[in-house]
Structure formats: C-alpha cells, structure tokens
Write a protein that holds these residues in place. Structure first.
Motif, PDB file in Angstrom:
ATOM      1  N   PRO A 273       6.036  -6.602 -16.287  1.00 59.94           N
ATOM      2  CA  PRO A 273       4.805  -5.867 -16.626  1.00 59.94           C
ATOM      3  C   PRO A 273       5.053  -4.410 -16.985  1.00 59.94           C
ATOM      4  O   PRO A 273       4.360  -3.848 -17.841  1.00 59.94           O
ATOM      5  CB  PRO A 273       3.961  -5.990 -15.358  1.00 59.94           C
ATOM      6  CG  PRO A 273       4.471  -7.209 -14.667  1.00 59.94           C
ATOM      7  CD  PRO A 273       5.934  -7.268 -14.974  1.00 59.94           C
ATOM      8  N   ALA A 274       6.053  -3.764 -16.337  1.00 65.06           N
ATOM      9  CA  ALA A 274       6.300  -2.340 -16.583  1.00 65.06           C
ATOM     10  C   ALA A 274       6.578  -2.055 -18.053  1.00 65.06           C
ATOM     11  O   ALA A 274       6.295  -0.959 -18.543  1.00 65.06           O
ATOM     12  CB  ALA A 274       7.470  -1.856 -15.730  1.00 65.06           C
ATOM     13  N   ARG A 275       7.111  -3.008 -18.782  1.00 69.74           N
ATOM     14  CA  ARG A 275       7.468  -2.812 -20.193  1.00 69.74           C
ATOM     15  C   ARG A 275       6.253  -2.406 -21.024  1.00 69.74           C
ATOM     16  O   ARG A 275       6.379  -1.687 -22.024  1.00 69.74           O
ATOM     17  CB  ARG A 275       8.080  -4.108 -20.740  1.00 69.74           C
ATOM     18  CG  ARG A 275       8.689  -3.988 -22.138  1.00 69.74           C
ATOM     19  CD  ARG A 275       9.277  -5.325 -22.550  1.00 69.74           C
ATOM     20  NE  ARG A 275      10.016  -5.266 -23.805  1.00 69.74           N
ATOM     21  CZ  ARG A 275      11.307  -4.978 -23.909  1.00 69.74           C
ATOM     22  NH1 ARG A 275      12.011  -4.707 -22.810  1.00 69.74           N
ATOM     23  NH2 ARG A 275      11.906  -4.951 -25.082  1.00 69.74           N
ATOM     24  N   HIS A 276       5.071  -2.875 -20.622  1.00 69.50           N
ATOM     25  CA  HIS A 276       3.866  -2.620 -21.413  1.00 69.50           C
ATOM     26  C   HIS A 276       2.826  -1.815 -20.632  1.00 69.50           C
ATOM     27  O   HIS A 276       1.658  -1.771 -21.040  1.00 69.50           O
ATOM     28  CB  HIS A 276       3.265  -3.950 -21.878  1.00 69.50           C
ATOM     29  CG  HIS A 276       4.202  -4.756 -22.729  1.00 69.50           C
ATOM     30  ND1 HIS A 276       4.553  -4.392 -24.017  1.00 69.50           N
ATOM     31  CD2 HIS A 276       4.897  -5.896 -22.458  1.00 69.50           C
ATOM     32  CE1 HIS A 276       5.390  -5.278 -24.518  1.00 69.50           C
ATOM     33  NE2 HIS A 276       5.620  -6.200 -23.591  1.00 69.50           N
ATOM     34  N   GLU A 277       3.229  -1.190 -19.538  1.00 65.27           N
ATOM     35  CA  GLU A 277       2.298  -0.398 -18.732  1.00 65.27           C
ATOM     36  C   GLU A 277       2.780   1.047 -18.591  1.00 65.27           C
ATOM     37  O   GLU A 277       2.764   1.626 -17.512  1.00 65.27           O
ATOM     38  CB  GLU A 277       2.124  -1.021 -17.340  1.00 65.27           C
ATOM     39  CG  GLU A 277       1.398  -2.345 -17.341  1.00 65.27           C
ATOM     40  CD  GLU A 277       1.188  -2.922 -15.947  1.00 65.27           C
ATOM     41  OE1 GLU A 277       0.483  -3.922 -15.816  1.00 65.27           O
ATOM     42  OE2 GLU A 277       1.755  -2.360 -14.967  1.00 65.27           O
ATOM     43  N   ALA A 278       3.204   1.650 -19.682  1.00 61.19           N
ATOM     44  CA  ALA A 278       3.730   3.008 -19.636  1.00 61.19           C
ATOM     45  C   ALA A 278       2.666   3.995 -19.162  1.00 61.19           C
ATOM     46  O   ALA A 278       1.468   3.798 -19.366  1.00 61.19           O
ATOM     47  CB  ALA A 278       4.243   3.418 -21.015  1.00 61.19           C
TER      48      ALA A 278
ATOM     49  N   GLY B 263       6.921   5.296 -23.178  1.00 60.73           N
ATOM     50  CA  GLY B 263       6.755   6.390 -22.237  1.00 60.73           C
ATOM     51  C   GLY B 263       7.336   6.067 -20.888  1.00 60.73           C
ATOM     52  O   GLY B 263       8.020   5.052 -20.704  1.00 60.73           O
ATOM     53  N   GLY B 264       7.049   6.936 -19.923  1.00 58.47           N
ATOM     54  CA  GLY B 264       7.550   6.740 -18.574  1.00 58.47           C
ATOM     55  C   GLY B 264       7.031   5.457 -17.964  1.00 58.47           C
ATOM     56  O   GLY B 264       5.883   5.068 -18.167  1.00 58.47           O
ATOM     57  N   GLY B 265       7.897   4.795 -17.222  1.00 61.29           N
ATOM     58  CA  GLY B 265       7.541   3.508 -16.629  1.00 61.29           C
ATOM     59  C   GLY B 265       7.992   2.352 -17.482  1.00 61.29           C
ATOM     60  O   GLY B 265       8.512   1.360 -16.975  1.00 61.29           O
ATOM     61  N   ALA B 266       7.807   2.464 -18.796  1.00 65.75           N
ATOM     62  CA  ALA B 266       8.276   1.420 -19.709  1.00 65.75           C
ATOM     63  C   ALA B 266       9.772   1.549 -19.971  1.00 65.75           C
ATOM     64  O   ALA B 266      10.413   0.586 -20.371  1.00 65.75           O
ATOM     65  CB  ALA B 266       7.512   1.485 -21.030  1.00 65.75           C
ATOM     66  N   SER B 267      10.305   2.729 -19.746  1.00 61.39           N
ATOM     67  CA  SER B 267      11.722   2.982 -20.019  1.00 61.39           C
ATOM     68  C   SER B 267      12.545   2.836 -18.749  1.00 61.39           C
ATOM     69  O   SER B 267      12.271   3.484 -17.737  1.00 61.39           O
ATOM     70  CB  SER B 267      11.901   4.394 -20.589  1.00 61.39           C
ATOM     71  OG  SER B 267      11.294   5.357 -19.741  1.00 61.39           O
ATOM     72  N   ALA B 268      13.569   1.977 -18.802  1.00 62.06           N
ATOM     73  CA  ALA B 268      14.471   1.808 -17.662  1.00 62.06           C
ATOM     74  C   ALA B 268      15.561   2.878 -17.676  1.00 62.06           C
ATOM     75  O   ALA B 268      16.031   3.320 -16.622  1.00 62.06           O
ATOM     76  CB  ALA B 268      15.100   0.420 -17.688  1.00 62.06           C
ATOM     77  N   HIS B 269      15.985   3.297 -18.882  1.00 61.24           N
ATOM     78  CA  HIS B 269      17.025   4.332 -18.992  1.00 61.24           C
ATOM     79  C   HIS B 269      16.941   4.977 -20.367  1.00 61.24           C
ATOM     80  O   HIS B 269      16.831   4.289 -21.385  1.00 61.24           O
ATOM     81  CB  HIS B 269      18.420   3.730 -18.809  1.00 61.24           C
ATOM     82  CG  HIS B 269      19.528   4.732 -19.003  1.00 61.24           C
ATOM     83  ND1 HIS B 269      19.851   5.669 -18.061  1.00 61.24           N
ATOM     84  CD2 HIS B 269      20.372   4.935 -20.068  1.00 61.24           C
ATOM     85  CE1 HIS B 269      20.859   6.413 -18.513  1.00 61.24           C
ATOM     86  NE2 HIS B 269      21.193   5.983 -19.722  1.00 61.24           N
TER      87      HIS B 269
END
Length: 405
Positions: free
Chosen positions: A253-258, A234-240
């Motif tokens: 951390p953002a990878r697993h904090e969608a 979801g949003g936050g976990a996705s860079a593009h």
C-alpha cells in the motif's frame, strides 16, 4: 446518526429535516464521530515516529486497513489502499493497469468509472441484468486483445438498480479477464455482500458510507499495483532515494500512499464499514423503497427513471422526472417550503441519465424528447433524485409524496 434536527421553512414553521440526498453524501454515524473524537487527542504521525502518539496512530491506521480487508474477505495476495474517494481509486487503478490492457465498461456508469480509462470498449447500457451478462460474454468472446479488465458498477447511483456483478465476474474470469467494481452505492446499503462479488478490485467512498472524513478505498490484487509507477511520488512511497536521484519505490500500500496519510478518514471509514457490516439494513430500506416507488407511480405527471424491469433488485435510490417543471426550481421548492433535501441534475452519469430522461418523457407524453449535452447546471435536461438510508423514516417519504402532489 448526526442530523441537523429541525430546519425553518419559508413560512416560518420548523420541521424535522428530511434528508433524501444520502446517495450524494451520507451523514456521519454517531459511532464514527465518537471514534474520531476519542482518537483526536492522540493524533500524530503515521509510520514516521517512535513516540507514543506515532505508535498509536500507526497501529490505528493499519488496523483500519485490516478491518477493510476482513470485511472484503481479502487474503495475502491482495492489498488495501486508502484513497480520497471512489473517483481517486479508479484513477489510481487506471494508472496501474498494464498498457496493453483493454478496459470493458458500460455507458451506464458514473463518471468515476467512465472517464479515467485509456483503451476502452464501452458497451451500451443493457435493459436487464441478463442482457448485461450476455453483452459482456459476447464482447469478451470477440475481443482481439487477450488482456482485459471489466469495470462495472454494483448499484446505479441514478436508478438504484443492483447489477449482476457476481455473474459478470464469472464471465470475466472465464474469459481470462479481471473485473473492477464500483461499490460506492452498494457498500452503504449491503456491506455484507462485498466479499461475495468475485471482484478482483473494488472501490468505494467513506463519505457515502456515513464516514465523511475524506477517505476512500481501492482494494484488490496486488500484482498490478506493485508493478505500477507510484500514483503519487513522495515520502512514504520511496523506499530509497540515491544522491543522483535514483529511486527505489516501496511495494504494498505504501507505494501509492505518498505523503502523510489521512488517518482520521481511514479510521472513520473502517469504523463505519465494521458497524454497518453487523447491521441488517435490508428490510427497513426495502419497505421505504416500496412506499416511495408506489407513491410516485400513483402521481399522474411523475415518471420514475429505470433501466431494468420494474421488479429488478434496487437499493434506496429513486430518480424521476416531472415534465414541464424545472428540476432545479422543484428541488429548491422542496427544500425551502417542505424541509426536504433532494438532488436535481444528471448525477455525474450524463449518458445514462439523459437516455433515461428521454425514455421517461416518451412514456408520459408519447412524444420523444431530444435531449442536449447538458452539464450540471439547472435546466430541463435533468432529473430529481431521492435517496435514503439510515435515519430515513416513513414520514420523510410521505412528506415528499405530499409535496409532489
């Protein structure tokens, strides 16, 4: 500490509530509530805005992460991920563990550290800290798979016994394995020890740390976590995200904090951890623990549950059985007639608790008891757990002992 104050008993009297169920969920520290109240007027988006509210909330959220990292003694190669609780943290880690990794654990674990794993070697619950170390050493020496993760509790939520995590970490690392630690029960009692455990990964919950706002932590080495598929997409976990749906995922951390993060929970958890880290809780807690265990030992039909020798190190958790009395009814009576909160059950550690119940009944009666595969419903195949922490008094302990007598 926020407490309910007095509660009414069945006979109409009022007494100060004796909360002896803190191992399940701890009350909120006053400093945590005050910190949350101060932040609420400024509540806004995290990582997703440029206004004053978003800037402040983003700063508070990342400062909470830094606080946790500082207390744990983590460096540049580590990451701190905010989760919902310890169970969520271990499920995240289980998703991130490389597919060719064998997980080694003990059947004395809480279900949060027993159920998420795929390829598992489950060792029998040891009878002493030394036996735990020897069993792990032997297992890792004989294992076929060179890739292993050891996952173990730091303090039992059933007996309060402290496990030799530092020594287990040494054994794991000597054999080229990593170690994950369930610190849900150690963190509230001895947060100053977390940095010295030698763990590669550590998990704990805010609601057991006097910060009941729905946040937990998984912290540790970043490589597996950065290489794994996101825990939530979801949003936050996705860079593009490309037009054709191709997605490049974030690292860190953002990878697993969608999704929108739990700002309030993270700030509350960090505030509690920082506060407790600067307080010496051991002397008061050990005095209360001695008072409770000595009092229980003096009662003729009560038997404490324990795995290790009686003198082993413990935190403020004691489980016991009263053969012939229904645990659920007994817990209800303690609450209704004496203003005491305890828990009856198997404490989400069914294999361990059933084994210890059988052994305790044998010690009391001399007759082995056959225990069934009970769930969490009230019944004879359960124990009573009294657990305490900040706010517990000698009067609370004495009231429990008097009620049991």
């Amino acid at each position: 500490m926020l407490t309910p104050g007095e509660v009414k008993l069945s006979d109409g009297r009022s007494v100060d509530f004796a909360n002896l169920d803190i191992a399940a969920t701890a009350p909120c520290l006053r400093v945590v509530a005050d910190t949350v109240a101060e932040l609420l007027p400024y509540y806004g988006s995290v990582h997703r805005g440029a206004g004053a509210l978003s800037e402040r909330c983003t700063r508070e959220y990342e400062q909470a992460r830094e606080t946790v990292a500082d207390v744990l003694g983590h460096g540049p190669g580590d990451t701190v991920i905010f989760t919902r609780n310890t169970t969520d943290a271990f499920n995240l880690l289980a998703r991130a563990v490389p597919a060719d990794t064998t997980v080694v654990t003990f059947d004395a674990e809480h279900h949060a550290n027993l159920l998420p794993w795929r390829d598992t070697i489950r060792l029998a619950a040891p009878r002493s800290p030394e036996e735990a170390v020897e069993a792990l050493d032997s297992c890792l020496y004989r294992r076929q798979n060179p890739n292993a993760l050891v996952s173990v509790t730091a303090a039992s939520n059933v007996t309060g016994e402290v496990w030799p995590v530092e020594r287990l970490a040494e054994v794991a690392h000597r054999h080229g394995a990593r170690i994950a630690v369930d610190a849900a029960q150690l963190a509230p009692h001895a947060p100053g020890r977390l940095a010295g455990l030698g763990a590669d990964y550590i998990a704990f919950s805010g609601h057991k740390l006097y910060a009941p706002f729905g946040a937990g932590v998984l912290a540790g080495r970043a490589d597996w976590l950065d290489a794994a598929e996101p825990y939530l997409a979801g949003g936050g976990a996705s860079a593009h995200v490309a037009d054709d749906g191709t997605t490049r995922w974030a690292t860190g951390p953002a990878r697993h904090e969608a999704g929108t993060p739990n700002l309030i929970g993270a700030v509350a958890l960090a505030t509690a951890l920082r506060t407790l880290h600067h307080r010496d809780l051991a002397a008061t807690e050990q005095a209360l623990l001695h008072r409770l265990r000595t009092g229980l030992a003096a009662l003729p039909h009560v038997e404490e549950l324990r795995l290790f020798p009686a003198a082993a190190e413990r935190v403020g958790i004691v489980s016991f059985t009263v053969p012939g009395r229904d645990p659920g009814e007994l817990a209800t009576t303690l609450g209704r007639d004496h203003g005491i909160g305890v828990r009856a059950g198997l404490f989400c550690a069914h294999p361990l608790t059933r084994r210890l119940l059988s052994e305790a009944t044998t010690r009391l009666t001399g007759t082995p008891e056959t225990t069934g595969a009970a769930g969490c419903e009230p019944g004879a195949d359960q124990a009573i757990r009294a657990s305490f922490g900040i706010g517990t008094t000698e009067g609370h302990i004495d009231r429990l002992l008097a009620a049991l007598r």
